[in-house]
Write an enzyme that holds these catalytic residues in place. Structure first.
Site, PDB file in Angstrom:
ATOM      1  N   ASN A  62      37.901  25.074 -10.189  1.00 49.48           N
ATOM      2  CA  ASN A  62      36.436  25.099 -10.093  1.00 49.48           C
ATOM      3  C   ASN A  62      35.826  23.780 -10.559  1.00 49.48           C
ATOM      4  OD1 ASN A  62      37.412  26.149 -12.594  1.00 49.48           O
ATOM      5  ND2 ASN A  62      35.398  26.939 -13.109  1.00 49.48           N
ATOM      6  N   GLU A  64      32.205  22.282 -11.484  1.00 50.87           N
ATOM      7  CA  GLU A  64      30.811  22.658 -11.768  1.00 50.87           C
ATOM      8  C   GLU A  64      29.880  21.457 -11.663  1.00 50.87           C
ATOM      9  OE1 GLU A  64      30.868  24.843 -15.490  1.00 50.87           O
ATOM     10  OE2 GLU A  64      31.906  26.529 -14.523  1.00 50.87           O
ATOM     11  N   CYS A  73      33.734  27.183  -6.601  1.00 47.51           N
ATOM     12  CA  CYS A  73      34.852  27.938  -7.187  1.00 47.51           C
ATOM     13  C   CYS A  73      36.199  27.330  -6.783  1.00 47.51           C
ATOM     14  CB  CYS A  73      34.837  29.379  -6.681  1.00 47.51           C
ATOM     15  SG  CYS A  73      33.443  30.359  -7.239  1.00 47.51           S
ATOM     16  N   GLU A  75      38.838  28.805  -5.624  1.00 55.53           N
ATOM     17  CA  GLU A  75      39.425  29.339  -4.398  1.00 55.53           C
ATOM     18  C   GLU A  75      38.874  28.611  -3.173  1.00 55.53           C
ATOM     19  OE1 GLU A  75      38.066  30.920  -6.896  1.00 55.53           O
ATOM     20  OE2 GLU A  75      38.989  32.870  -7.273  1.00 55.53           O
ATOM     21  N   CYS A 112      35.444  35.830  -6.402  1.00 53.71           N
ATOM     22  CA  CYS A 112      34.058  36.288  -6.252  1.00 53.71           C
ATOM     23  C   CYS A 112      33.771  36.617  -4.777  1.00 53.71           C
ATOM     24  CB  CYS A 112      33.081  35.235  -6.774  1.00 53.71           C
ATOM     25  SG  CYS A 112      32.850  33.844  -5.659  1.00 53.71           S
ATOM     26  N   CYS A 115      33.798  33.680  -2.323  1.00 53.79           N
ATOM     27  CA  CYS A 115      35.159  33.198  -2.047  1.00 53.79           C
ATOM     28  C   CYS A 115      35.894  34.159  -1.121  1.00 53.79           C
ATOM     29  CB  CYS A 115      35.934  33.008  -3.350  1.00 53.79           C
ATOM     30  SG  CYS A 115      35.393  31.554  -4.263  1.00 53.79           S
TER      31      CYS A 115
HETATM   32  N1  THU Z   1      34.713  30.857 -10.519  1.00 51.93           N
HETATM   33  C1  THU Z   1      35.760  30.550  -9.692  1.00 51.93           C
HETATM   34  O1  THU Z   1      36.266  29.411  -9.693  1.00 51.93           O
HETATM   35  N2  THU Z   1      36.221  31.512  -8.883  1.00 51.93           N
HETATM   36  C2  THU Z   1      35.710  32.770  -8.798  1.00 51.93           C
HETATM   37  O2  THU Z   1      36.072  33.520  -7.924  1.00 51.93           O
HETATM   38  C3  THU Z   1      34.728  33.217  -9.785  1.00 51.93           C
HETATM   39  C4  THU Z   1      34.089  32.157 -10.589  1.00 51.93           C
HETATM   40  C5  THU Z   1      34.168  29.785 -11.358  1.00 51.93           C
HETATM   41  C6  THU Z   1      32.791  29.360 -10.929  1.00 51.93           C
HETATM   42  C7  THU Z   1      32.253  28.806 -12.236  1.00 51.93           C
HETATM   43  O3  THU Z   1      32.656  27.465 -12.362  1.00 51.93           O
HETATM   44  C8  THU Z   1      32.948  29.639 -13.301  1.00 51.93           C
HETATM   45  O4  THU Z   1      34.058  30.230 -12.682  1.00 51.93           O
HETATM   46  C9  THU Z   1      32.076  30.731 -13.898  1.00 51.93           C
HETATM   47  O5  THU Z   1      31.506  31.529 -12.918  1.00 51.93           O
END
Ligand code: THU
Length: 160
Positions: A62, A64, A73, A75, A112, A115
């Site tokens: 991920n 940000e 994210c 994925e 999520c 994704c």
């Molecule tokens: N996140 C992911 O990388 N994948 C997911 O399926 C759920 C959330 C990341 C996004 C963000 O950087 C952090 O987790 C918190 O939501």
């Protein structure tokens, strides 16, 4: 009035050592990909690793952003990278692992909704199921056989 019941079965492996060795290796890639996460805001590091049918492993983590919705994210970083690098390849399997800089994550962390939608696009495009294994930092690993189990009644190109 009719009813439609949707059901799915997921496998649960109690620990990493229960995984078939090829899956274990892919999960190890996902675990190490967590180290590349840029997660200064959520402190939640996620790593994803894809095995392609050409034998390549593509990782994502991920990423940000101070403008929160601009981040992505793990994925989606992984599947978009695979699509960009190897557009002809099929995705066989995905492994996901998540950890927190604040606490130990011991339950499986599923992808999520956004994704799931993105990975599903690749499953439909390649006409072959994508297995998804997901876990926290330690503890159980869950396996989904197909995106249609993770995202029933998905929106897809045939609806356009
Ligand atoms: N996140 C992911 O990388 N994948 C997911 O399926 C759920 C959330 C990341 C996004 C963000 O950087 C952090 O987790 C918190 O939501």
């Amino acid at each position: 009035m009719k009813e439609l019941t949707v059901s799915a079965t997921f496998k649960i492996y109690e620990q990493l050592s229960e995984l078939p060795s090829a899956v274990f290796c892919l999960m190890e890639s996902a675990i190490s990909a967590r180290n590349n996460a840029y997660a200064p805001y959520s402190k939640f590091n996620v790593g994803a690793a894809l095995l392609l049918d050409n034998g390549k492993v593509v990782i994502g983590s991920n990423q940000e952003n101070a403008a929160y919705p601009s981040g992505l994210c793990a994925e989606r970083v992984a599947v978009f990278q695979a699509g960009a690098l190897y557009p002809e390849a099929k995705i066989k399997r995905m492994a996901i692992s998540a950890t927190s800089q604040n606490h130990k994550v011991i339950e499986p962390i599923p992808p999520c909704g956004a994704c799931r939608q993105s990975i599903a696009e690749y499953e439909i495009r390649q006409e072959e199921k994508i297995e998804v294994y997901f876990m926290g930092e330690e503890g159980a690993i869950m396996k989904s056989e197909s995106l249609s189990d993770l995202l029933p009644l998905m929106f897809e190109k045939s609806h356009l």
